[in-house]
Write a protein that holds these residues in place. Sequence first.
Motif, mmCIF file in Angstrom:
data_model
loop_
_atom_site.group_PDB
_atom_site.id
_atom_site.type_symbol
_atom_site.label_atom_id
_atom_site.label_comp_id
_atom_site.label_asym_id
_atom_site.label_seq_id
_atom_site.Cartn_x
_atom_site.Cartn_y
_atom_site.Cartn_z
ATOM 1 N N UNK A 198 0.836 -1.201 0.000
ATOM 2 C CA UNK A 198 0.000 0.000 0.000
ATOM 3 C C UNK A 198 0.871 1.251 0.000
ATOM 4 N N UNK A 199 2.146 1.125 0.388
ATOM 5 C CA UNK A 199 3.058 2.262 0.417
ATOM 6 C C UNK A 199 4.029 2.261 -0.758
ATOM 7 N N UNK A 200 3.784 1.419 -1.742
ATOM 8 C CA UNK A 200 4.623 1.385 -2.944
ATOM 9 C C UNK A 200 3.849 2.029 -4.091
ATOM 10 N N UNK A 201 4.506 2.871 -4.843
ATOM 11 C CA UNK A 201 3.888 3.581 -5.965
ATOM 12 C C UNK A 201 3.242 2.575 -6.922
ATOM 13 N N UNK A 202 1.957 2.786 -7.230
ATOM 14 C CA UNK A 202 1.246 1.880 -8.126
ATOM 15 C C UNK A 202 1.882 1.831 -9.511
ATOM 16 N N UNK A 203 2.520 2.925 -9.909
ATOM 17 C CA UNK A 203 3.172 2.942 -11.229
ATOM 18 C C UNK A 203 4.329 1.954 -11.280
ATOM 19 N N UNK A 204 4.954 1.725 -10.132
ATOM 20 C CA UNK A 204 6.033 0.730 -10.070
ATOM 21 C C UNK A 204 5.445 -0.674 -10.051
ATOM 22 N N UNK A 205 4.403 -0.856 -9.253
ATOM 23 C CA UNK A 205 3.771 -2.178 -9.158
ATOM 24 C C UNK A 205 3.231 -2.647 -10.502
ATOM 25 N N UNK A 215 13.733 1.515 -8.334
ATOM 26 C CA UNK A 215 12.379 0.977 -8.241
ATOM 27 C C UNK A 215 12.367 -0.382 -7.548
ATOM 28 N N UNK A 216 13.378 -1.196 -7.833
ATOM 29 C CA UNK A 216 13.465 -2.501 -7.175
ATOM 30 C C UNK A 216 13.681 -2.342 -5.670
ATOM 31 N N UNK A 217 14.459 -1.333 -5.279
ATOM 32 C CA UNK A 217 14.666 -1.081 -3.850
ATOM 33 C C UNK A 217 13.359 -0.713 -3.165
ATOM 34 N N UNK A 218 12.517 0.048 -3.868
ATOM 35 C CA UNK A 218 11.217 0.402 -3.302
ATOM 36 C C UNK A 218 10.344 -0.836 -3.134
ATOM 37 N N UNK A 219 10.331 -1.688 -4.149
ATOM 38 C CA UNK A 219 9.555 -2.931 -4.079
ATOM 39 C C UNK A 219 10.030 -3.779 -2.899
ATOM 40 N N UNK A 220 11.338 -3.854 -2.720
ATOM 41 C CA UNK A 220 11.906 -4.733 -1.699
ATOM 42 C C UNK A 220 11.697 -4.220 -0.273
ATOM 43 N N UNK A 221 11.130 -3.024 -0.136
ATOM 44 C CA UNK A 221 10.816 -2.495 1.187
ATOM 45 C C UNK A 221 9.456 -2.991 1.694
ATOM 46 N N UNK A 222 8.645 -3.599 0.811
ATOM 47 C CA UNK A 222 7.269 -3.877 1.229
ATOM 48 C C UNK A 222 7.143 -4.922 2.353
ATOM 49 N N UNK A 223 8.042 -5.908 2.480
ATOM 50 C CA UNK A 223 7.913 -6.787 3.650
ATOM 51 C C UNK A 223 8.071 -6.029 4.973
ATOM 52 N N UNK A 224 9.075 -5.157 5.044
ATOM 53 C CA UNK A 224 9.290 -4.380 6.270
ATOM 54 C C UNK A 224 8.139 -3.408 6.515
#
Length: 334
Positions: A198-205, A215-224
Motif C-alpha cells: 500500500x506504500x509502494x507507488x502503483x506505477x512501479x507495481x 524501483x526494485x529497492x522500493x519494491x523490496x521495502x514492502x515486507x518491512x
Amino acid sequence: MLKKIRTEKLRVGMYVILPLSWLTHPFLKNRFCIASEKQIKQILDCGITEITVDLSKSTVFEDNESADRIEQEQAPTSIVPDELREAIYDKNLSLPEKANAVHRHSIKMIKRLMESPTAKNIGETKKGIYDVVDLILSDDAISYHLTRITSHDYYTYTHCVSVGVLAVSLSKELFKRSSAHDMHELGAGFFLHDLGKVFVDERILNKPGKLTDQEMKQIQRHPALGHRILSKTNQLTDECATVVLQHHERYDGKGYPKGLRGSEIHEYGRICSLADVYDALSSERPYRKKLKPFDALKLMKEEMLHHFQRELFEQFVLMLSKPWEDRDPEKSVK
C-alpha cells in the motif's frame, strides 16, 4: 468513503492518500489534510495524475458539499462483505459456485482493506479471513475448487487472496490437524503478506517494463512496511510477522530482505514463497501473459527449483495435480 480524483482538482481541505513511497515525496506522511495551495503544487510536481481522497476526513469536496452531508448520505461500508459470509454458509450453492463466490468476495474484502488499512479494518479483515480459513480446513471439496481458480489480473489484492488460498491449502496438507499451529493467524499472514505494498507507488507495481535499481529497492521495502503496519496497529502475531517478512526469502539465499538461506527460513515463509511465485506465474502480469498451471509448475521445477525447498515443492505439486476423484469426498463437510 474513498474517492479517486484527478490531481488538478485537489483543493485545500481535502484529506489525501499519496500513492508513493515515503522516500519519493516531500511530505512527512502519506496521508494528510491539504493545508495550502503550496502542498497541492508539490503533489502535482511529484507527477501524480490521480489521487485518492478520503471524503470522511475532508472538509471540502469537488461540489462544495459539507462533510456532514456526505456522512449522512453515505452508509458506512463494512470491510468484510456480507456476501462473503453468506457464500461460506450457503448450503444450496454448488461447489464451483461457492468457491467462486468466496474467492470473489474475499478479493473485495482485501481491496477495501488496502484502501484503508486502519487498525479497526485490519482486525475486521482478520475475522473474515478466519472464516475463509475454517472453510478451507473443514471442506476438502471447497479447498480443491478454490485452489483451481486462476486470476485474470495481478492486482495486489487479487494476488493476496490467491496466495492465501494456496498457502492455507498447502499448510492443511502438511500439518493435517496438528494443534501446534495457529491456522487462523497463519492464514491471516498468508492473506496479508503483501500489505506493505500500500506504500509502494502503483506505477512501479504495474510497470510493464524492467524495474530500475531504485524501483526494485522500493519494491523490496514492502515486507518491512507490511510488518510495520501490523505492528503499529497491534495486529502483529508471530505467524503474521514470519510470513510478511520472509515470503520473498529464497532457499538458496538469494531472496530479500535478509538473504536468509535454507533452514534459516521458517516453514511458514517457505510455504508462502511457493504460493507467491506460483500465483505470479499463473496470473496476467503487465509485462507478460499468464502461464497455464502445468507450465507454471514446469518452469518452477526446471528454472527456479533452487529457490525452494525441494520436498515442499513436491508436496505443492502433488496438491495441485491430484484429481478430485483421488480424494475422499466423505471427509468433506457438506
